[in-house]
Design a protein around this motif. Structure first.
Motif, PDB file in Angstrom:
ATOM      1  N   MET A  34     -51.392  -7.957 -29.551  1.00  0.00           N
ATOM      2  CA  MET A  34     -50.178  -8.576 -30.125  1.00  0.00           C
ATOM      3  C   MET A  34     -48.812  -7.846 -30.106  1.00  0.00           C
ATOM      4  SD  MET A  34     -51.445 -11.439 -33.388  1.00  0.00           S
ATOM      5  CE  MET A  34     -52.064 -10.033 -34.124  1.00  0.00           C
ATOM      6  N   VAL A  35     -48.859  -6.695 -30.647  1.00  0.00           N
ATOM      7  CA  VAL A  35     -47.847  -5.922 -30.624  1.00  0.00           C
ATOM      8  C   VAL A  35     -47.501  -5.328 -29.238  1.00  0.00           C
ATOM      9  CG1 VAL A  35     -46.841  -3.558 -31.628  1.00  0.00           C
ATOM     10  CG2 VAL A  35     -48.109  -5.092 -33.026  1.00  0.00           C
ATOM     11  N   GLY A  36     -48.494  -4.770 -28.328  1.00  0.00           N
ATOM     12  CA  GLY A  36     -48.310  -4.285 -27.139  1.00  0.00           C
ATOM     13  C   GLY A  36     -47.609  -5.340 -26.094  1.00  0.00           C
ATOM     14  N   ILE A  37     -48.141  -6.366 -26.189  1.00  0.00           N
ATOM     15  CA  ILE A  37     -47.721  -7.537 -25.067  1.00  0.00           C
ATOM     16  C   ILE A  37     -46.378  -8.012 -25.496  1.00  0.00           C
ATOM     17  CG2 ILE A  37     -48.214  -9.818 -23.860  1.00  0.00           C
ATOM     18  CD1 ILE A  37     -51.079  -9.137 -24.366  1.00  0.00           C
ATOM     19  N   SER A  38     -46.227  -8.230 -26.819  1.00  0.00           N
ATOM     20  CA  SER A  38     -45.050  -8.902 -27.280  1.00  0.00           C
ATOM     21  C   SER A  38     -43.866  -7.906 -27.019  1.00  0.00           C
ATOM     22  CB  SER A  38     -44.990  -9.299 -28.797  1.00  0.00           C
ATOM     23  OG  SER A  38     -46.067  -9.897 -29.141  1.00  0.00           O
ATOM     24  N   ALA A  39     -43.904  -6.512 -27.322  1.00  0.00           N
ATOM     25  CA  ALA A  39     -43.165  -5.559 -26.985  1.00  0.00           C
ATOM     26  C   ALA A  39     -42.732  -5.550 -25.684  1.00  0.00           C
ATOM     27  CB  ALA A  39     -43.593  -4.090 -27.536  1.00  0.00           C
ATOM     28  N   ALA A  40     -43.818  -5.541 -24.748  1.00  0.00           N
ATOM     29  CA  ALA A  40     -43.304  -5.457 -23.088  1.00  0.00           C
ATOM     30  C   ALA A  40     -42.461  -6.627 -22.862  1.00  0.00           C
ATOM     31  CB  ALA A  40     -44.674  -5.611 -22.534  1.00  0.00           C
ATOM     32  N   ILE A  41     -42.933  -7.883 -23.340  1.00  0.00           N
ATOM     33  CA  ILE A  41     -41.988  -8.941 -22.950  1.00  0.00           C
ATOM     34  C   ILE A  41     -40.692  -8.879 -23.469  1.00  0.00           C
ATOM     35  CG2 ILE A  41     -41.914 -11.466 -23.294  1.00  0.00           C
ATOM     36  CD1 ILE A  41     -44.790 -11.715 -23.256  1.00  0.00           C
ATOM     37  N   ALA A  42     -40.286  -8.347 -24.911  1.00  0.00           N
ATOM     38  CA  ALA A  42     -39.283  -8.156 -25.240  1.00  0.00           C
ATOM     39  C   ALA A  42     -38.371  -7.152 -24.543  1.00  0.00           C
ATOM     40  CB  ALA A  42     -39.507  -7.770 -26.751  1.00  0.00           C
ATOM     41  N   VAL A  43     -38.934  -5.969 -24.049  1.00  0.00           N
ATOM     42  CA  VAL A  43     -38.222  -4.943 -23.370  1.00  0.00           C
ATOM     43  C   VAL A  43     -37.776  -5.626 -21.974  1.00  0.00           C
ATOM     44  CG1 VAL A  43     -38.234  -2.889 -22.166  1.00  0.00           C
ATOM     45  CG2 VAL A  43     -39.316  -3.134 -24.414  1.00  0.00           C
ATOM     46  N   VAL A  44     -38.491  -6.460 -21.335  1.00  0.00           N
ATOM     47  CA  VAL A  44     -38.500  -6.999 -19.862  1.00  0.00           C
ATOM     48  C   VAL A  44     -36.959  -7.740 -20.098  1.00  0.00           C
ATOM     49  CG1 VAL A  44     -39.343  -8.230 -18.137  1.00  0.00           C
ATOM     50  CG2 VAL A  44     -40.715  -6.283 -18.974  1.00  0.00           C
ATOM     51  N   ILE A  45     -37.252  -8.586 -20.986  1.00  0.00           N
ATOM     52  CA  ILE A  45     -36.200  -9.775 -21.254  1.00  0.00           C
ATOM     53  C   ILE A  45     -35.138  -9.297 -22.273  1.00  0.00           C
ATOM     54  CG2 ILE A  45     -35.892 -12.124 -22.304  1.00  0.00           C
ATOM     55  CD1 ILE A  45     -38.643 -12.754 -21.641  1.00  0.00           C
ATOM     56  N   GLY A  46     -35.327  -8.357 -23.131  1.00  0.00           N
ATOM     57  CA  GLY A  46     -34.178  -7.946 -24.137  1.00  0.00           C
ATOM     58  C   GLY A  46     -33.124  -7.202 -23.112  1.00  0.00           C
ATOM     59  N   LEU A  47     -33.657  -6.250 -22.600  1.00  0.00           N
ATOM     60  CA  LEU A  47     -32.653  -5.537 -21.986  1.00  0.00           C
ATOM     61  C   LEU A  47     -31.861  -6.172 -20.928  1.00  0.00           C
ATOM     62  CD1 LEU A  47     -31.819  -2.656 -21.331  1.00  0.00           C
ATOM     63  CD2 LEU A  47     -33.576  -2.261 -19.474  1.00  0.00           C
ATOM     64  N   PRO A  48     -32.207  -7.003 -20.173  1.00  0.00           N
ATOM     65  CA  PRO A  48     -31.135  -7.438 -19.268  1.00  0.00           C
ATOM     66  C   PRO A  48     -30.170  -8.410 -20.043  1.00  0.00           C
ATOM     67  CG  PRO A  48     -33.287  -8.050 -18.268  1.00  0.00           C
ATOM     68  CD  PRO A  48     -33.489  -7.215 -19.717  1.00  0.00           C
ATOM     69  N   ILE A  49     -30.730  -8.955 -21.337  1.00  0.00           N
ATOM     70  CA  ILE A  49     -29.627  -9.778 -22.045  1.00  0.00           C
ATOM     71  C   ILE A  49     -28.823  -8.920 -22.714  1.00  0.00           C
ATOM     72  CG2 ILE A  49     -29.529 -11.067 -24.265  1.00  0.00           C
ATOM     73  CD1 ILE A  49     -32.311 -12.390 -23.692  1.00  0.00           C
ATOM     74  N   ALA A  50     -29.167  -7.642 -23.197  1.00  0.00           N
ATOM     75  CA  ALA A  50     -28.386  -6.461 -23.825  1.00  0.00           C
ATOM     76  C   ALA A  50     -27.238  -6.111 -22.690  1.00  0.00           C
ATOM     77  CB  ALA A  50     -29.148  -5.543 -24.163  1.00  0.00           C
ATOM     78  N   LEU A  51     -27.505  -5.931 -21.506  1.00  0.00           N
ATOM     79  CA  LEU A  51     -26.858  -5.627 -20.517  1.00  0.00           C
ATOM     80  C   LEU A  51     -25.803  -6.771 -19.972  1.00  0.00           C
ATOM     81  CD1 LEU A  51     -29.247  -3.806 -17.909  1.00  0.00           C
ATOM     82  CD2 LEU A  51     -27.417  -2.680 -19.255  1.00  0.00           C
ATOM     83  N   LEU A  52     -26.234  -7.970 -20.251  1.00  0.00           N
ATOM     84  CA  LEU A  52     -25.266  -8.973 -19.899  1.00  0.00           C
ATOM     85  C   LEU A  52     -24.204  -9.145 -21.124  1.00  0.00           C
ATOM     86  CD1 LEU A  52     -24.498 -11.227 -18.004  1.00  0.00           C
ATOM     87  CD2 LEU A  52     -26.478 -12.676 -19.222  1.00  0.00           C
ATOM     88  N   LEU A  53     -24.661  -8.879 -22.329  1.00  0.00           N
ATOM     89  CA  LEU A  53     -23.823  -9.043 -23.469  1.00  0.00           C
ATOM     90  C   LEU A  53     -23.003  -7.829 -23.309  1.00  0.00           C
ATOM     91  CD1 LEU A  53     -26.281  -9.848 -26.242  1.00  0.00           C
ATOM     92  CD2 LEU A  53     -24.282 -11.316 -25.490  1.00  0.00           C
ATOM     93  N   HIS A  54     -23.298  -6.644 -23.122  1.00  0.00           N
ATOM     94  CA  HIS A  54     -22.306  -5.672 -23.010  1.00  0.00           C
ATOM     95  C   HIS A  54     -21.511  -5.655 -21.901  1.00  0.00           C
ATOM     96  CE1 HIS A  54     -21.153  -1.432 -23.267  1.00  0.00           C
ATOM     97  NE2 HIS A  54     -21.214  -1.275 -22.050  1.00  0.00           N
ATOM     98  N   VAL A  55     -21.900  -6.007 -20.747  1.00  0.00           N
ATOM     99  CA  VAL A  55     -21.009  -6.055 -19.633  1.00  0.00           C
ATOM    100  C   VAL A  55     -19.891  -7.336 -19.716  1.00  0.00           C
ATOM    101  CG1 VAL A  55     -20.967  -6.657 -17.129  1.00  0.00           C
ATOM    102  CG2 VAL A  55     -22.551  -4.881 -18.035  1.00  0.00           C
ATOM    103  N   THR A  56     -20.328  -8.473 -20.150  1.00  0.00           N
ATOM    104  CA  THR A  56     -19.431  -9.678 -20.370  1.00  0.00           C
ATOM    105  C   THR A  56     -18.546  -9.594 -21.749  1.00  0.00           C
ATOM    106  OG1 THR A  56     -21.084 -10.745 -21.520  1.00  0.00           O
ATOM    107  CG2 THR A  56     -20.945 -11.077 -18.908  1.00  0.00           C
TER     108      THR A  56
END
Length: 220
Positions: free
Chosen positions: A22-44
């Motif tokens: 649960m922890v491993g798969i959830s964390a992997a999904i969160a990193v893959v989706i969360g980093l682009p969201i963070a970059l979009l928030l930062h850049v915009t």
């Protein structure tokens, strides 16, 4: 330890594996989706590389809404979505859906903070050398923020361990489920104590490894 029968040992190992899954798969999904969201928030952002308030503000509100919802309520609220994705609303596979959603929102904000901490002088220097926005993001922003990104991921992993135990209370499987079913419902305090000890050791191990990794990649 008379309570630690072969059957109970197998149950503990199975519960530990389910928690790790649960922890491993959830964390992997969160990193893959969360980093682009963070970059979009930062850049915009207003002071970002490409200010776009009409993108930044609604996206920020959406992340904040998901992040501020208590996990136990989030699990119940998205049961139809969980059934759609996992085909069921109970078990380890079903628990991964709300865990990933909660971790993505949490991690996106932590990643954004790490990106904000990058020295703006380094970015301006890259701009002066003619780097494009994409080059600044991929070759300057992310590498410079890497220690902070790893530290944020570590915090998220530790939080996910606690969330996974909470998911066990509502049929999510893992160590939390084992502790509730045997430690609480069957009045076996030894099982509850063992579950708590394993969770503590798991958190300590994740935190220590994350701290070590941050030290290895940090160049400050």
């Amino acid at each position: 330890m008379s309570w630690l029968t072969p059957t109970m040992r197998d149950l503990l190992l199975e519960a530990l594996w389910e928690t790790a899954l649960m922890v491993g798969i959830s964390a992997a999904i969160a990193v893959v989706i969360g980093l682009p969201i963070a970059l979009l928030l930062h850049v915009t952002a207003r002071e970002g590389l490409s200010p776009r308030v009409w993108i930044n503000r609604p996206l920020g509100l959406l992340v904040n809404a998901a992040r501020s919802t208590p996990f136990i309520i989030l699990m119940v609220a998205i049961i139809p979505f969980t059934r759609l994705v996992a085909g069921t609303s109970i078990g380890t596979a079903a628990a991964i859906v709300p865990l990933a959603l909660a971790a993505t929102a949490f991690l996106a904000r932590l990643f954004e903070n790490a990106l904000h901490e990058v020295d703006k002088g380094v970015i301006e220097a890259a701009r002066a050398m003619g780097a494009t926005r994409l080059q600044i993001v991929t070759k300057v922003l992310v590498p410079e923020a890497l220690p902070g990104l790893i530290a944020a991921t570590t915090v998220s992993l530790v939080s996910l361990v606690g969330f996974s135990a909470m998911a066990g209370a509502v049929g999510g499987g893992g160590l939390g489920d084992l502790g509730i079913r045997f430690g609480y419902q069957r009045f076996m305090p030894e099982v509850m104590a063992s579950v708590v000890l394993i969770l503590i050791l798991l958190v300590q191990g994740l935190q220590s490894f994350g701290d070590w990794l941050v030290r290895r990649v940090s160049h400050r």
